[in-house]
Motif scaffolding. Structure first.
Motif, mmCIF file in Angstrom:
data_model
loop_
_atom_site.group_PDB
_atom_site.id
_atom_site.type_symbol
_atom_site.label_atom_id
_atom_site.label_comp_id
_atom_site.label_asym_id
_atom_site.label_seq_id
_atom_site.Cartn_x
_atom_site.Cartn_y
_atom_site.Cartn_z
ATOM 1 N N LEU A 118 8.064 -70.178 11.912
ATOM 2 C CA LEU A 118 7.158 -70.748 10.900
ATOM 3 C C LEU A 118 6.101 -71.632 11.573
ATOM 4 C CD1 LEU A 118 6.505 -70.827 7.918
ATOM 5 C CD2 LEU A 118 8.153 -72.659 7.607
ATOM 6 N N ILE A 173 11.086 -64.209 9.905
ATOM 7 C CA ILE A 173 11.597 -65.285 9.036
ATOM 8 C C ILE A 173 12.454 -64.699 7.907
ATOM 9 C CG2 ILE A 173 10.915 -67.056 7.348
ATOM 10 C CD1 ILE A 173 8.456 -67.594 9.159
ATOM 11 N N LEU A 181 20.576 -67.736 3.888
ATOM 12 C CA LEU A 181 20.363 -67.960 2.453
ATOM 13 C C LEU A 181 21.512 -67.359 1.641
ATOM 14 C CD1 LEU A 181 18.125 -69.039 0.428
ATOM 15 C CD2 LEU A 181 17.556 -66.639 0.100
ATOM 16 N N THR A 239 16.087 -73.893 -2.995
ATOM 17 C CA THR A 239 15.204 -72.829 -3.462
ATOM 18 C C THR A 239 14.758 -73.034 -4.908
ATOM 19 O OG1 THR A 239 17.216 -71.582 -3.784
ATOM 20 C CG2 THR A 239 15.920 -71.022 -1.870
ATOM 21 N N LEU A 290 10.271 -73.308 -8.358
ATOM 22 C CA LEU A 290 9.874 -73.226 -9.769
ATOM 23 C C LEU A 290 8.791 -74.242 -10.102
ATOM 24 C CD1 LEU A 290 13.410 -72.889 -11.286
ATOM 25 C CD2 LEU A 290 11.774 -71.096 -10.891
ATOM 26 N N PRO A 301 4.692 -68.614 2.287
ATOM 27 C CA PRO A 301 5.351 -69.643 3.112
ATOM 28 C C PRO A 301 4.401 -70.745 3.552
ATOM 29 C CG PRO A 301 5.070 -67.613 4.344
ATOM 30 C CD PRO A 301 4.746 -67.288 2.928
ATOM 31 N N ILE A 334 3.079 -71.922 -6.756
ATOM 32 C CA ILE A 334 3.949 -70.824 -6.307
ATOM 33 C C ILE A 334 3.996 -69.719 -7.359
ATOM 34 C CG2 ILE A 334 6.316 -70.212 -5.673
ATOM 35 C CD1 ILE A 334 6.600 -73.053 -4.535
ATOM 36 N N ILE A 335 4.100 -70.145 -8.624
ATOM 37 C CA ILE A 335 4.198 -69.145 -9.701
ATOM 38 C C ILE A 335 2.915 -68.296 -9.764
ATOM 39 C CG2 ILE A 335 4.384 -68.876 -12.218
ATOM 40 C CD1 ILE A 335 7.005 -69.812 -11.314
ATOM 41 N N SER A 364 11.277 -72.326 4.901
ATOM 42 C CA SER A 364 11.704 -70.967 5.292
ATOM 43 C C SER A 364 12.650 -70.385 4.249
ATOM 44 C CB SER A 364 12.443 -70.985 6.637
ATOM 45 O OG SER A 364 11.651 -71.552 7.621
ATOM 46 N N PHE A 365 13.638 -71.166 3.837
ATOM 47 C CA PHE A 365 14.624 -70.643 2.878
ATOM 48 C C PHE A 365 13.974 -70.318 1.538
ATOM 49 C CE2 PHE A 365 17.892 -73.087 5.474
ATOM 50 C CZ PHE A 365 18.327 -71.947 6.122
ATOM 51 N N THR A 366 13.083 -71.212 1.087
ATOM 52 C CA THR A 366 12.412 -70.934 -0.201
ATOM 53 C C THR A 366 11.591 -69.645 -0.079
ATOM 54 O OG1 THR A 366 12.314 -73.306 -0.584
ATOM 55 C CG2 THR A 366 10.933 -71.943 -1.985
ATOM 56 N N SER A 367 10.955 -69.455 1.067
ATOM 57 C CA SER A 367 10.157 -68.234 1.258
ATOM 58 C C SER A 367 11.045 -66.995 1.276
ATOM 59 C CB SER A 367 9.379 -68.294 2.578
ATOM 60 O OG SER A 367 8.636 -69.464 2.648
ATOM 61 N N VAL A 368 12.188 -67.091 1.953
ATOM 62 C CA VAL A 368 13.098 -65.931 1.997
ATOM 63 C C VAL A 368 13.562 -65.587 0.574
ATOM 64 C CG1 VAL A 368 15.290 -65.044 2.880
ATOM 65 C CG2 VAL A 368 13.875 -66.496 4.331
ATOM 66 N N MET A 369 13.879 -66.631 -0.195
ATOM 67 C CA MET A 369 14.317 -66.396 -1.572
ATOM 68 C C MET A 369 13.208 -65.700 -2.370
ATOM 69 S SD MET A 369 13.971 -67.488 -4.869
ATOM 70 C CE MET A 369 13.510 -69.174 -5.103
ATOM 71 N N LEU A 370 11.962 -66.206 -2.219
ATOM 72 C CA LEU A 370 10.854 -65.612 -2.974
ATOM 73 C C LEU A 370 10.575 -64.177 -2.529
ATOM 74 C CD1 LEU A 370 8.445 -68.660 -3.233
ATOM 75 C CD2 LEU A 370 9.583 -67.492 -5.112
ATOM 76 N N TYR A 371 10.637 -63.929 -1.231
ATOM 77 C CA TYR A 371 10.437 -62.552 -0.751
ATOM 78 C C TYR A 371 11.520 -61.635 -1.316
ATOM 79 C CZ TYR A 371 6.523 -62.814 2.519
ATOM 80 O OH TYR A 371 5.271 -62.910 3.057
ATOM 81 N N SER A 372 12.765 -62.126 -1.364
ATOM 82 C CA SER A 372 13.852 -61.287 -1.884
ATOM 83 C C SER A 372 13.598 -60.908 -3.342
ATOM 84 C CB SER A 372 15.203 -62.008 -1.802
ATOM 85 O OG SER A 372 15.422 -62.483 -0.525
ATOM 86 N N VAL A 373 13.201 -61.902 -4.152
ATOM 87 C CA VAL A 373 12.961 -61.557 -5.566
ATOM 88 C C VAL A 373 11.717 -60.680 -5.692
ATOM 89 C CG1 VAL A 373 14.204 -63.383 -6.769
ATOM 90 C CG2 VAL A 373 11.872 -63.805 -6.053
ATOM 91 N N PHE A 385 10.819 -58.358 -3.526
ATOM 92 C CA PHE A 385 11.251 -56.983 -3.223
ATOM 93 C C PHE A 385 11.782 -56.341 -4.508
ATOM 94 C CE2 PHE A 385 12.726 -58.541 1.245
ATOM 95 C CZ PHE A 385 11.421 -58.533 1.687
ATOM 96 N N LEU A 422 10.180 -68.363 -13.207
ATOM 97 C CA LEU A 422 10.012 -67.323 -12.190
ATOM 98 C C LEU A 422 10.664 -66.020 -12.646
ATOM 99 C CD1 LEU A 422 8.927 -66.726 -9.400
ATOM 100 C CD2 LEU A 422 11.027 -67.607 -8.421
#
Lengths: 161, 430
Positions: free
Chosen positions: A20, A55, A63, A157, A161, B63, B157-158, B276-285, B287, B337
């Motif tokens: 990052l 990343i 996660l 996470t 929101l 991110p 973000i939304i 990083s974790f928030t970005s991974v979560m957002l990328y997952s949703v 997908f 979201l």
């Protein structure tokens, strides 16, 4: 086993932080170069995309282990009871199956990419390596889903929101 | 059409049964596409959707803006902003709550999250309001409502997620959010002022600051204003794309935090891992949502909904009203979201077929989900606030929110009736 996993997770954390940070520095330098000195960094977009991929698929096991994926918590009062533990196990199985499928598919994609010599647009980085990384990340995520949860202090996470 | 409806029901069922949204969407879409086109097509589509999204430079905006918000929010900028706003507004009736609103709006300009805004402000503004005798309901409701400005005032973000899902220009969406966001701030301040006039015991006056204090209070906030102007001025002038602006924003935020010695090694690690974790979560949703959008299109669900809407004979604005009511109702049971990820692919074809602008629709969708963040039973901002302020009851917070929800509904109607409030800046930019 637990110590090994903890060490692995620490290594992944370093990878996440460095990726990052590299992404920010690269984008920052590229934009300054591109917009103010008419001298963009060649391949910056390509590298940014690869860093993002690193990343996403390195962070996925952490996660998943922290159970940090977005969930609808409307029925938590009912679903979080001890008597519903079996359902949480079913959910983790489903997550593991989905991630396992993704991992398998990226092994196939990696082999195809190696056969046809698929490369990135600018720097011609072979895609097969990245697809193997995706597969490893997805399989590790599947495994993390089946192992007991490992809470992580930096997973917030809900702040998306 | 039938398959699409079954899949939609399955997604909702799995999501409500606490299957992570990313995997509810992915699994159902995978089997839905496989049902019509076979497993080999479905599995190829799954991996292609993922690799297309991951290798997208435009998506890197996510991110980078999250990181910028994290850096600035974890380095104490909110307290500086509150001090500055309070120096100018604190002495008037309801002044501390007004300062809270201005701080929320200012903080929203660097942070794209409603919940993070509310959580930060509960630590910064609530103690001051309590010290001066503000009622629990007004103090907590001001923060919960002010937090919602976080998802409209750019960066958001939304709005980024909406832009990615609808392939709308994220920079234009951000610019479109500015006037409705400021309008939200004005309406909220009006609501506080009215409460302070009619219920003065809820909102006493604070202390008056002298001119020297006012000038001194601005010292901590100017780099942050300069950053905001650089980024969004740059997007408005088309000097930067959204991803470039995000990179600049994150880079300058890092420089400001280091120069002002506001970052320790521990906070650096926390900020980068959190982003990083928030970005991974957002990328997952994402997908999951992208695959679901393909299913909506392939299964004929989008066409089916469109045909049903045409057969109903409803006119454009009646349709928008119905869509908004659906969003409001869903907002009572799901977070913003989730609603956007599931509903946007369903409603966008209708919006386009009726000649509405997708940027305008994005703004009103965000405003309606903002309202969902502060309405019972699942007002996420209220829950966050309750976690940081355990002594304040849910009833007190919701009671205090009534004036804010009222002005929010008025703002929603105004934004629907006057699209140029959202589009004027975008048209000027084009």
């Amino acid at each position: 086993m637990s110590t090994l996993i903890s060490r692995l997770f620490k290594v992944i954390e370093v990878v996440l932080i460095l990726s990052l940070l590299a992404m920010v520095l690269l984008t920052f330098a590229d934009v300054i170069g591109r917009r103010f000195f008419n001298a963009p960094i060649y391949g910056a977009h390509d590298l940014t995309e690869h860093l993002m991929a690193i990343i996403v698929f390195s962070g996925l096991p952490l996660l998943t282990a922290a159970r940090g994926h977005l969930c609808v918590d409307l029925l938590d009062r009912f679903l979080m009871r001890d008597s519903m533990r079996w359902w949480h196990f079913v959910i983790q199985l489903l997550v593991a199956a989905a991630l396992g499928l993704i991992g398998y598919q990226f092994i196939v994609a990696a082999k195809d990419a190696a056969d046809i010599l698929e490369v990135s647009h600018e720097l011609l980085i072979p895609r097969a390596y990245m697809y193997y990384l995706f597969a490893v990340g997805a399989f590790a995520g599947a495994l993390a889903s089946l192992l007991p949860a490992r809470r992580h202090n930096d997973v917030h996470t809900e702040e998306a929101l | 059409m039938t398959l699409g409806l079954i899949c939609l029901a399955a997604v909702l069922l799995l999501a409500f049964l606490r299957v992570p949204l990313a995997f509810s969407l992915m699994t159902v879409s995978f089997f839905g596409i496989a049902w019509d086109y076979g497993y080999s097509t479905s599995i190829t589509m799954l991996s292609m959707t993922i690799s297309d999204a991951v290798f997208s430079y435009d998506l890197a905006v996510v991110p980078l803006f999250i990181l910028m918000g994290n850096i600035l929010s974890k380095t104490g900028i909110a307290a500086d902003l509150f001090r500055a706003a309070n120096a100018y507004l604190g002495h008037i009736r309801g002044g501390l709550a007004l300062s809270t609103m201005v701080t929320c709006a200012g903080f929203s300009a660097v942070c794209g999250s409603s919940l993070a805004t509310a959580a930060t402000m509960s630590k910064v503004a609530y103690p001051s309001m309590k010290k001066y005798g503000y009622s629990d309901s007004l103090a907590s409701a001001s923060i919960a409502a002010g937090g919602t400005l976080g998802i409209l005032i750019p960066p958001s973000i939304i709005l980024m997620i909406y832009g990615i899902l609808t392939q709308t220009n994220i920079g234009e969406l951000f610019i479109a959010g500015v006037i409705p966001g400021l309008l939200g701030l004005a309406f909220y301040m009006l609501a506080i002022y009215v409460v302070a006039i009619f219920r003065p015991q809820h909102a006493p006056r604070g202390e008056r600051s002298d001119a020297a204090e006012k000038i001194k209070s601005l010292k901590g906030v100017w780099p942050f204003f300069a950053l905001f102007l650089l980024i969004f001025g740059g997007i408005y002038a088309k000097f930067f794309t959204a991803t470039e602006a995000a990179g600049m924003g994150a880079g300058f935020a890092l420089i400001i935090a280091l120069l002002q010695k506001r970052m320790t090694w521990a906070s650096f690690k926390h900020i980068f891992l959190d982003a990083s974790f928030t970005s991974v979560m957002l990328y997952s949703v994402l997908f999951g949502a992208m695959l679901f959008a393909k299913l909506v299109s392939f299964s004929g669900l989008a066409e089916g909904i469109l045909a049903a809407v045409e057969a109903s004979g409803l006119s454009g604005f009646e349709l928008i009203a119905i869509i908004m009511i659906i969003f409001l109702l869903l907002g009572c049971v799901m977070d913003s979201l989730a609603i956007i990820l599931i509903c946007v692919p369903l409603f966008v074809p209708i919006v386009l077929a009726n000649g509405f602008d997708l940027i305008w629709f994005g703004i009103i969708v965000v405003v309606v989900t903002e309202i969902a963040l502060i309405t019972p039973p699942i007002g996420m901002n209220v829950f966050v606030l309750k976690a940081t302020l355990p002594n304040v009851s849910f009833a007190a917070i919701f009671r205090g929110l009534v004036p804010f929800i009222t002005v929010d509904l008025a703002r929603l109607i105004l934004l629907i009736a006057v699209p140029s409030l959202s589009l004027a800046l975008v048209q000027a930019m084009r």
